[in-house]
Design a protein around this motif. Structure first.
Motif, PDB file in Angstrom:
ATOM      1  N   MET A   1       4.090  11.629  22.459  1.00  0.00           N
ATOM      2  CA  MET A   1       4.969  10.743  21.713  1.00  0.00           C
ATOM      3  C   MET A   1       4.167  10.076  20.604  1.00  0.00           C
ATOM      4  SD  MET A   1       5.793   7.322  21.251  1.00  0.00           S
ATOM      5  CE  MET A   1       7.228   6.490  20.613  1.00  0.00           C
ATOM      6  N   THR A   2       4.754   9.945  19.417  1.00  0.00           N
ATOM      7  CA  THR A   2       4.069   9.370  18.267  1.00  0.00           C
ATOM      8  C   THR A   2       4.877   8.217  17.679  1.00  0.00           C
ATOM      9  OG1 THR A   2       3.054  11.484  17.696  1.00  0.00           O
ATOM     10  CG2 THR A   2       3.147   9.818  15.965  1.00  0.00           C
ATOM     11  N   LEU A   3       4.215   7.083  17.502  1.00  0.00           N
ATOM     12  CA  LEU A   3       4.790   5.960  16.768  1.00  0.00           C
ATOM     13  C   LEU A   3       4.154   5.946  15.382  1.00  0.00           C
ATOM     14  CD1 LEU A   3       5.563   2.377  17.913  1.00  0.00           C
ATOM     15  CD2 LEU A   3       4.246   2.721  15.823  1.00  0.00           C
ATOM     16  N   LEU A   4       4.973   5.977  14.351  1.00  0.00           N
ATOM     17  CA  LEU A   4       4.505   5.940  12.967  1.00  0.00           C
ATOM     18  C   LEU A   4       4.692   4.532  12.422  1.00  0.00           C
ATOM     19  CD1 LEU A   4       3.543   7.332  10.327  1.00  0.00           C
ATOM     20  CD2 LEU A   4       5.977   7.792   9.846  1.00  0.00           C
ATOM     21  N   ARG A   5       3.596   3.970  11.898  1.00  0.00           N
ATOM     22  CA  ARG A   5       3.644   2.636  11.296  1.00  0.00           C
ATOM     23  C   ARG A   5       3.335   2.755   9.811  1.00  0.00           C
ATOM     24  NH1 ARG A   5       0.143  -2.844  12.833  1.00  0.00           N
ATOM     25  NH2 ARG A   5       0.343  -3.820  10.767  1.00  0.00           N
ATOM     26  N   ILE A   6       4.226   2.175   8.989  1.00  0.00           N
ATOM     27  CA  ILE A   6       4.053   2.153   7.544  1.00  0.00           C
ATOM     28  C   ILE A   6       3.966   0.697   7.089  1.00  0.00           C
ATOM     29  CG2 ILE A   6       5.022   2.782   5.306  1.00  0.00           C
ATOM     30  CD1 ILE A   6       4.405   5.252   6.857  1.00  0.00           C
ATOM     31  N   ASP A   7       2.872   0.341   6.426  1.00  0.00           N
ATOM     32  CA  ASP A   7       2.725  -0.989   5.818  1.00  0.00           C
ATOM     33  C   ASP A   7       2.754  -0.859   4.304  1.00  0.00           C
ATOM     34  OD1 ASP A   7       1.718  -3.243   7.936  1.00  0.00           O
ATOM     35  OD2 ASP A   7       1.058  -1.250   8.557  1.00  0.00           O
ATOM     36  N   ALA A   8       3.087  -1.968   3.620  1.00  0.00           N
ATOM     37  CA  ALA A   8       3.133  -1.916   2.162  1.00  0.00           C
ATOM     38  C   ALA A   8       2.624  -3.194   1.502  1.00  0.00           C
ATOM     39  CB  ALA A   8       4.562  -1.637   1.688  1.00  0.00           C
ATOM     40  N   SER A   9       2.113  -4.140   2.270  1.00  0.00           N
ATOM     41  CA  SER A   9       1.685  -5.412   1.698  1.00  0.00           C
ATOM     42  C   SER A   9       0.447  -5.247   0.822  1.00  0.00           C
ATOM     43  CB  SER A   9       1.386  -6.407   2.817  1.00  0.00           C
ATOM     44  OG  SER A   9       0.858  -7.613   2.280  1.00  0.00           O
ATOM     45  N   ILE A  10       0.338  -6.100  -0.208  1.00  0.00           N
ATOM     46  CA  ILE A  10      -0.879  -6.170  -1.017  1.00  0.00           C
ATOM     47  C   ILE A  10      -1.687  -7.421  -0.663  1.00  0.00           C
ATOM     48  CG2 ILE A  10       0.143  -4.861  -2.909  1.00  0.00           C
ATOM     49  CD1 ILE A  10       0.528  -7.540  -4.402  1.00  0.00           C
ATOM     50  N   GLN A  11      -1.334  -8.082   0.445  1.00  0.00           N
ATOM     51  CA  GLN A  11      -1.945  -9.357   0.809  1.00  0.00           C
ATOM     52  C   GLN A  11      -3.104  -9.236   1.795  1.00  0.00           C
ATOM     53  OE1 GLN A  11      -1.233 -12.352  -0.555  1.00  0.00           O
ATOM     54  NE2 GLN A  11       0.146 -11.265  -1.929  1.00  0.00           N
ATOM     55  N   GLY A  12      -3.426  -8.031   2.193  1.00  0.00           N
ATOM     56  CA  GLY A  12      -4.550  -7.856   3.114  1.00  0.00           C
ATOM     57  C   GLY A  12      -4.353  -8.629   4.411  1.00  0.00           C
ATOM     58  N   PRO A  13      -5.390  -9.349   4.890  1.00  0.00           N
ATOM     59  CA  PRO A  13      -5.276 -10.074   6.160  1.00  0.00           C
ATOM     60  C   PRO A  13      -4.296 -11.245   6.121  1.00  0.00           C
ATOM     61  CG  PRO A  13      -7.358 -10.590   5.078  1.00  0.00           C
ATOM     62  CD  PRO A  13      -6.737  -9.453   4.308  1.00  0.00           C
ATOM     63  N   ARG A  14      -3.825 -11.614   4.948  1.00  0.00           N
ATOM     64  CA  ARG A  14      -2.863 -12.717   4.830  1.00  0.00           C
ATOM     65  C   ARG A  14      -1.419 -12.235   4.924  1.00  0.00           C
ATOM     66  NH1 ARG A  14      -6.185 -13.082   0.583  1.00  0.00           N
ATOM     67  NH2 ARG A  14      -4.504 -12.533  -0.874  1.00  0.00           N
ATOM     68  N   SER A  15      -1.222 -10.958   5.133  1.00  0.00           N
ATOM     69  CA  SER A  15       0.116 -10.382   5.082  1.00  0.00           C
ATOM     70  C   SER A  15       1.000 -10.849   6.231  1.00  0.00           C
ATOM     71  CB  SER A  15       0.024  -8.856   5.110  1.00  0.00           C
ATOM     72  OG  SER A  15       1.300  -8.277   5.293  1.00  0.00           O
ATOM     73  N   ALA A  16       2.144 -11.415   5.903  1.00  0.00           N
ATOM     74  CA  ALA A  16       3.112 -11.831   6.922  1.00  0.00           C
ATOM     75  C   ALA A  16       3.815 -10.626   7.532  1.00  0.00           C
ATOM     76  CB  ALA A  16       4.142 -12.778   6.313  1.00  0.00           C
ATOM     77  N   SER A  17       4.105  -9.616   6.721  1.00  0.00           N
ATOM     78  CA  SER A  17       4.795  -8.437   7.255  1.00  0.00           C
ATOM     79  C   SER A  17       3.895  -7.647   8.187  1.00  0.00           C
ATOM     80  CB  SER A  17       5.291  -7.544   6.113  1.00  0.00           C
ATOM     81  OG  SER A  17       4.216  -7.086   5.313  1.00  0.00           O
ATOM     82  N   SER A  18       2.628  -7.499   7.832  1.00  0.00           N
ATOM     83  CA  SER A  18       1.698  -6.777   8.700  1.00  0.00           C
ATOM     84  C   SER A  18       1.457  -7.526  10.002  1.00  0.00           C
ATOM     85  CB  SER A  18       0.370  -6.538   7.973  1.00  0.00           C
ATOM     86  OG  SER A  18       0.537  -5.637   6.898  1.00  0.00           O
ATOM     87  N   ALA A  19       1.442  -8.851   9.943  1.00  0.00           N
ATOM     88  CA  ALA A  19       1.256  -9.641  11.166  1.00  0.00           C
ATOM     89  C   ALA A  19       2.404  -9.396  12.143  1.00  0.00           C
ATOM     90  CB  ALA A  19       1.150 -11.126  10.824  1.00  0.00           C
ATOM     91  N   LEU A  20       3.623  -9.303  11.627  1.00  0.00           N
ATOM     92  CA  LEU A  20       4.762  -9.014  12.499  1.00  0.00           C
ATOM     93  C   LEU A  20       4.697  -7.583  13.029  1.00  0.00           C
ATOM     94  CD1 LEU A  20       7.641 -10.765  10.518  1.00  0.00           C
ATOM     95  CD2 LEU A  20       6.661 -11.495  12.699  1.00  0.00           C
ATOM     96  N   ALA A  21       4.277  -6.647  12.186  1.00  0.00           N
ATOM     97  CA  ALA A  21       4.122  -5.269  12.654  1.00  0.00           C
ATOM     98  C   ALA A  21       3.055  -5.182  13.743  1.00  0.00           C
ATOM     99  CB  ALA A  21       3.772  -4.356  11.488  1.00  0.00           C
TER     100      ALA A  21
END
Length: 218
Positions: A1-21
């Motif tokens: 089984m494979t889970l695919l994760r796509i991020d798109a933030s330009i904020q690096g470690p400050r990214s709110a979307s990546s933190a939720l992911a």
């Protein structure tokens, strides 16, 4: 089984979307530690936008007459479409920028569509968590109501064009603690952050439960 994760933030470690992911994936792996996680970060490693025109042009060119650049473009867009179609679960962390999807996300979507058979529902029934974060507020009654041109577009593409079984997590006011003009909204922003984090954890558990049920039924 494979889970695919796509991020798109330009904020690096400050990214709110990546933190939720991160929360979604962490909760998923806590229950399904043996599953494969594949990642693609469009903000860190953006796809070349010129690839789209080359791939589209190749589609109108007989295969035997394609240039090496066209052949390479066709192979790359097909790889992107196959990557999405082969995933058993998907997590998309796609923040709003300048009232819409970022150039990185739009390029990815265009390339995936170019690499897929016309009308193909690449995520037909695939459980997909879409995370959208916004620095301000765009809900009813706010000064920027109607300025969010991201969420409806993403719902249309991911949920309808690609046919995903879609769960959407939204968080607003992510800039409240860094923008002095938003100081009066910090308490509301913190409440929204807490709600989004809870939804992310629940989404991760739901993905894990669904994978377990499918494994038991196999």
């Amino acid at each position: 089984m494979t889970l695919l994760r796509i991020d798109a933030s330009i904020q690096g470690p400050r990214s709110a979307s990546s933190a939720l992911a991160d929360l979604v994936v962490d909760e998923f792996t806590a229950h399904r530690s043996g599953e494969q996680i594949r990642t693609r970060h469009l903000g860190v490693d953006p796809l070349p936008s010129e690839l789209w025109a080359t791939a589209v042009g190749a589609g109108f060119t007989p295969e035997a007459d394609r240039t090496p650049e066209q052949a390479d473009a066709v192979a790359r867009v097909r790889e992107l479409a196959d990557e999405l179609a082969s995933a058993d679960a998907v997590v998309l962390a796609l923040p709003l920028y300048n009232w819409g999807v970022s150039q990185h996300v739009k390029t990815w979507i265009d390339l995936v569509i170019a690499g897929a058979p016309q009308g193909a529902q690449l995520l037909d029934g695939t459980p997909t968590v879409l995370i959208v974060t916004r620095g301000g507020a765009y809900g009813p009654g706010t000064p920027k109501e109607g300025w969010d041109h991201s969420i409806d577009y993403l719902r249309r593409i991911v949920g309808e064009v690609w046919g995903a079984d879609l769960t959407v997590i939204e968080r607003e006011l992510t800039l409240a603690r860094v923008n002095p003009a938003m100081a009066g909204l910090v308490e509301l922003a913190d409440t929204m952050k807490e709600s989004a984090e809870q939804a992310a954890r629940e989404a991760g558990r739901t993905l894990a439960d669904r994978v377990q049920r499918e494994a038991d039924a196999a």
